[in-house]
Design a protein around this motif. Structure first.
Motif, PDB file in Angstrom:
ATOM      1  N   PRO A 191      -4.671   2.887   4.277  1.00 48.33           N
ATOM      2  CA  PRO A 191      -4.889   1.606   4.967  1.00 48.33           C
ATOM      3  C   PRO A 191      -4.540   1.775   6.444  1.00 48.33           C
ATOM      4  CG  PRO A 191      -3.629   1.269   2.955  1.00 48.33           C
ATOM      5  CD  PRO A 191      -3.719   2.758   3.158  1.00 48.33           C
ATOM      6  N   LYS A 244       1.062   5.425  -4.102  1.00 52.17           N
ATOM      7  CA  LYS A 244      -0.088   5.182  -4.966  1.00 52.17           C
ATOM      8  C   LYS A 244      -1.342   5.844  -4.417  1.00 52.17           C
ATOM      9  CE  LYS A 244       1.865   1.193  -7.102  1.00 52.17           C
ATOM     10  NZ  LYS A 244       2.012  -0.249  -7.141  1.00 52.17           N
ATOM     11  N   VAL A 274      -5.227   7.055  -5.134  1.00 53.69           N
ATOM     12  CA  VAL A 274      -6.396   6.797  -5.977  1.00 53.69           C
ATOM     13  C   VAL A 274      -7.456   7.842  -5.688  1.00 53.69           C
ATOM     14  CG1 VAL A 274      -8.162   5.109  -6.552  1.00 53.69           C
ATOM     15  CG2 VAL A 274      -5.901   4.334  -5.919  1.00 53.69           C
ATOM     16  N   PRO A 301      -2.642  10.941  -9.362  1.00 55.87           N
ATOM     17  CA  PRO A 301      -3.227   9.658  -8.989  1.00 55.87           C
ATOM     18  C   PRO A 301      -2.763   8.528  -9.907  1.00 55.87           C
ATOM     19  CG  PRO A 301      -4.841  10.949 -10.184  1.00 55.87           C
ATOM     20  CD  PRO A 301      -3.610  11.806 -10.049  1.00 55.87           C
ATOM     21  N   VAL A 302      -2.748   7.302  -9.401  1.00 54.13           N
ATOM     22  CA  VAL A 302      -2.450   6.151 -10.249  1.00 54.13           C
ATOM     23  C   VAL A 302      -3.728   5.621 -10.894  1.00 54.13           C
ATOM     24  CG1 VAL A 302      -0.357   5.392  -9.061  1.00 54.13           C
ATOM     25  CG2 VAL A 302      -2.581   4.560  -8.286  1.00 54.13           C
ATOM     26  N   SER A 303      -4.873   6.081 -10.380  1.00 56.24           N
ATOM     27  CA  SER A 303      -6.134   5.631 -10.958  1.00 56.24           C
ATOM     28  C   SER A 303      -7.240   6.626 -10.654  1.00 56.24           C
ATOM     29  CB  SER A 303      -6.500   4.256 -10.407  1.00 56.24           C
ATOM     30  OG  SER A 303      -7.651   3.761 -11.051  1.00 56.24           O
ATOM     31  N   GLU A 304      -8.144   6.790 -11.617  1.00 54.23           N
ATOM     32  CA  GLU A 304      -9.311   7.659 -11.416  1.00 54.23           C
ATOM     33  C   GLU A 304     -10.555   6.800 -11.512  1.00 54.23           C
ATOM     34  OE1 GLU A 304      -8.829  10.451 -14.545  1.00 54.23           O
ATOM     35  OE2 GLU A 304      -7.462  11.724 -13.415  1.00 54.23           O
ATOM     36  N   GLU A 305     -11.157   6.523 -10.381  1.00 53.69           N
ATOM     37  CA  GLU A 305     -12.280   5.586 -10.337  1.00 53.69           C
ATOM     38  C   GLU A 305     -13.595   6.277 -10.638  1.00 53.69           C
ATOM     39  OE1 GLU A 305     -11.664   2.420  -9.832  1.00 53.69           O
ATOM     40  OE2 GLU A 305      -9.544   2.665  -9.347  1.00 53.69           O
ATOM     41  N   LYS A 341      -9.916   0.066  -3.017  1.00 55.75           N
ATOM     42  CA  LYS A 341      -8.505  -0.061  -3.365  1.00 55.75           C
ATOM     43  C   LYS A 341      -7.610   0.315  -2.190  1.00 55.75           C
ATOM     44  CE  LYS A 341      -8.712  -0.482  -8.223  1.00 55.75           C
ATOM     45  NZ  LYS A 341      -9.952  -0.281  -8.965  1.00 55.75           N
ATOM     46  N   SER A 377      -7.988  -2.718   0.503  1.00 53.96           N
ATOM     47  CA  SER A 377      -7.271  -3.920   0.073  1.00 53.96           C
ATOM     48  C   SER A 377      -5.758  -3.712   0.127  1.00 53.96           C
ATOM     49  CB  SER A 377      -7.690  -4.306  -1.339  1.00 53.96           C
ATOM     50  OG  SER A 377      -7.220  -3.357  -2.270  1.00 53.96           O
ATOM     51  N   GLY A 378      -5.335  -2.471   0.403  1.00 50.97           N
ATOM     52  CA  GLY A 378      -3.910  -2.195   0.482  1.00 50.97           C
ATOM     53  C   GLY A 378      -3.259  -2.001  -0.868  1.00 50.97           C
ATOM     54  N   GLU A 379      -4.080  -2.048  -1.921  1.00 50.89           N
ATOM     55  CA  GLU A 379      -3.544  -1.898  -3.278  1.00 50.89           C
ATOM     56  C   GLU A 379      -3.023  -0.474  -3.481  1.00 50.89           C
ATOM     57  OE1 GLU A 379      -2.307  -4.061  -6.078  1.00 50.89           O
ATOM     58  OE2 GLU A 379      -3.345  -4.883  -4.342  1.00 50.89           O
ATOM     59  N   ALA A 380      -3.730   0.475  -2.900  1.00 55.22           N
ATOM     60  CA  ALA A 380      -3.298   1.871  -2.975  1.00 55.22           C
ATOM     61  C   ALA A 380      -2.810   2.320  -1.598  1.00 55.22           C
ATOM     62  CB  ALA A 380      -4.455   2.750  -3.432  1.00 55.22           C
ATOM     63  N   ASP A 381      -1.880   3.316  -1.599  1.00 56.88           N
ATOM     64  CA  ASP A 381      -1.358   3.828  -0.328  1.00 56.88           C
ATOM     65  C   ASP A 381      -2.293   4.859   0.281  1.00 56.88           C
ATOM     66  OD1 ASP A 381       1.188   2.439  -0.336  1.00 56.88           O
ATOM     67  OD2 ASP A 381       1.635   3.672  -2.086  1.00 56.88           O
ATOM     68  N   ARG A 428      -0.944  -7.414  -1.648  1.00 57.72           N
ATOM     69  CA  ARG A 428      -1.019  -8.336  -0.514  1.00 57.72           C
ATOM     70  C   ARG A 428      -1.434  -9.723  -0.973  1.00 57.72           C
ATOM     71  NH1 ARG A 428      -3.800  -4.279   3.934  1.00 57.72           N
ATOM     72  NH2 ARG A 428      -2.149  -2.725   3.859  1.00 57.72           N
ATOM     73  N   SER A 466      -7.905   2.757 -13.516  1.00 56.50           N
ATOM     74  CA  SER A 466      -8.305   3.470 -14.723  1.00 56.50           C
ATOM     75  C   SER A 466      -7.568   4.804 -14.796  1.00 56.50           C
ATOM     76  CB  SER A 466      -9.824   3.701 -14.683  1.00 56.50           C
ATOM     77  OG  SER A 466     -10.232   4.565 -15.698  1.00 56.50           O
ATOM     78  N   LEU A 467      -6.541   4.879 -15.629  1.00 54.30           N
ATOM     79  CA  LEU A 467      -5.797   6.127 -15.780  1.00 54.30           C
ATOM     80  C   LEU A 467      -5.411   6.286 -17.241  1.00 54.30           C
ATOM     81  CD1 LEU A 467      -4.667   8.430 -13.930  1.00 54.30           C
ATOM     82  CD2 LEU A 467      -2.463   7.307 -14.136  1.00 54.30           C
TER      83      LEU A 467
END
Lengths: 260, 267
Positions: free
Chosen positions: A126, A144, A146, A171-175, A184, A187-191, B114, B213-214
């Motif tokens: 971000p 975090k 992604v 990763p916290v998520s694999e899109e 992500k 939106s600031g959801e992930a670092d 946020r 998704s993990l």
């Protein structure tokens, strides 16, 4: 009685509308109208990788002779959809060669695909970088991150780069789509997230980009090809020419792609 | 059913049959295409097992939360008549019909880092994004309305006569709730909970938008199917079959419970 008359009028109206819609486009398509005609636009359906969205959309504004209808999605999804209905698109452009090879193995494309652009993976954060991430290093610990799933080109590239650098990705998520990684992060959801340099560019000032050492050795090559079952091969060829020609190269460069 | 059959015009059977075929053929199609011989080994991969287990745990948790919060709301709504109650009744059903991605976005801007609530939580060191809790939140959001509407509807249909009698006989509100209202609505609770569970099981859009998704953390059964569908159609089909079976079982159970109630009510 009057109601019946009205119904009759409606039926005639619908019938007129239907035939009115159906006949004119049929005529020029059958007679093979020349591409240069400014009035008749040739329709072409293009399946393109999500990372091509911005560049291809701009390219459409520079093609007066073509009426381009795009579907942007992850490369595996596009190949899957084409496999289910081979004549659904006239041109396929994927973000990597393995996915194009799948299409070619399934005899979904005509002739040899053309490599028209390359792309490198970068680390995005971000814009204010709240996680104070500096690269694939200890600064990511507890943060975090992604990435794309391994089957998606940006995920494969991320893994290879990390592996070469001796860093293990957590990763916290694999899109499934590179645009979801960018979303992500913006939106600031992930670092932090690993996306292509083009995605970083189209996210503008909402993200800051950190170059990854060794990323230039893991470029993703973008192939494009006319589909085997294309119902509009002429328009499809014109689109390929547009992308690989001068206009295409200029637009692609502006959106962060490198040229082969 | 049989008693009324004679009054239905014959032609109605044709569109009815088309409807049945339209709804069932795709399901049968999955059953036909499933590689039955390899199904057990396909479902035994770590990825599949993690997804199955995660779905089961999160859906049970979501149903539990829906019961704890949704039941009181259902009772309160069923026994209120004001304009406010009417407004609330309409509003709480919105998540039922919301496009999943919209639900995900709404949750993201609420519980995200946020977001309105998320920013406060984040300041306290609690972050729900990318956690299993986020999956449960998404499931509760879309499934609780099913429980509320089903229980509230049943209570409303039953009317408040029994409670009024209990009250005139000197029972306290708590005693009435425990001995009259709760037993009355038990079948509706069972079927509502089953519906909520089934809806939570199928939750996809809000989860992928909001929770990520993990494997083992947020990748529930539907997300796993989405993930493997293009690489490994066989696994995707085997997992889909599991989802279809569980959903069928749950909805069947809920139907059986409500039929039993109707019979008991008639007797």
């Amino acid at each position: 009685m009057r109601a019946l008359a009205r119904l009759g009028a409606a039926v005639v109206g619908v019938a007129l509308a239907l035939t009115g819609c159906a006949s004119p486009p049929a005529a020029p398509a059958g007679s093979g109208a020349p591409m240069t005609s400014p009035v008749v636009k040739q329709k072409v359906v293009v399946f393109a990788a999500a990372s091509l969205t911005a560049a291809f959309k701009e390219l459409a504004t520079q093609a007066p002779g073509l009426d381009i209808s795009y579907t942007f999605d992850g490369s595996p999804t596009l190949v899957e959809q084409l496999n289910a209905k081979p004549d659904v698109a006239d041109v396929l452009a994927t973000a990597d060669e393995p996915n194009m090879k799948k299409a070619s193995d399934a005899q979904l494309i005509k002739a040899q695909p053309t490599i028209f652009a390359t792309n490198t993976a970068v680390l995005i954060v971000p814009k204010d970088n709240p996680g104070k991430v500096t690269g694939l290093n200890d600064s990511l610990t507890g943060k975090k991150l992604v990435v794309c799933a391994p089957s998606v080109p940006c995920g494969a590239a991320a893994r290879t780069i990390a592996q070469n650098a001796g860093y293990s990705l957590q990763p916290v998520s694999e899109e499934q789509k590179v645009t979801d990684v960018v979303g992500k992060v913006t939106s600031g959801e992930a670092d932090a997230g690993i996306a292509f340099s083009t995605d970083a560019k189209s996210a503008g000032d909402k993200v800051a980009t950190i170059q990854l050492p060794g990323a230039d050795k893991v470029v993703s090559r973008y192939p494009l090809a006319v589909t085997a079952k294309s119902t509009r091969p002429e328009a499809a060829a014109a689109f390929v020419q547009l992308v690989t020609g001068e206009k295409g190269r200029a637009v692609l460069t502006r959106y962060g792609f490198t040229l082969p | 059913m049989t008693a009324g059959a004679g009054h239905v015009p014959g032609w109605i059977r044709l569109p009815a049959a088309v409807a049945v075929l339209f709804l069932l053929v795709p399901l049968v199609g999955v059953a036909v295409r499933v590689p039955w011989a390899q199904a057990p080994s396909l479902l035994a991969t770590p990825e599949a097992r993690d997804a199955l287990w995660l779905s089961l745990v999160t859906c049970l948790a979501a149903t539990g939360v829906s019961l704890v919060l949704g039941l009181p709301l259902a009772v309160a709504l069923a026994r209120s008549h004001g304009r406010l109650a009417g407004a609330i009744r309409t509003l709480v059903t919105i998540p039922m019909v919301l496009p999943p991605v919209v639900a995900g976005l709404a949750l993201l801007i609420t519980f995200g880092r946020r977001g309105v609530v998320g920013a406060t939580l984040s300041a306290w060191g609690i972050e729900v994004g990318f956690t299993t809790v986020a999956v449960v939140i998404a499931q509760v959001f879309v499934s609780m309305p099913f429980l509320i509407t089903s229980v509230e509807g049943a209570l409303r249909a039953a009317g408040g006569a029994y409670e009024e009698v209990a009250a005139t006989l000197g029972a306290s509100p708590m005693y009435t709730l425990r001995r009259v209202t709760l037993p009355l609505m038990l079948p509706a609770v069972a079927s509502g909970a089953a519906l909520a569970f089934a809806r939570a099981l199928g939750e996809f859009g809000a989860t992928i938008t909001f929770a990520g998704s993990l494997q083992g953390t947020t990748r529930t059964l539907p997300l796993e199917i989405y993930q493997v569908r293009e690489l490994d159609t066989d696994s995707a089909l085997a997992l889909s079959l599991v989802l279809i079976l569980v959903a069928a079982l749950t909805v069947g159970l809920s139907g059986w419970v409500s039929r039993r109630t109707v019979r008991r009510g008639a007797a």
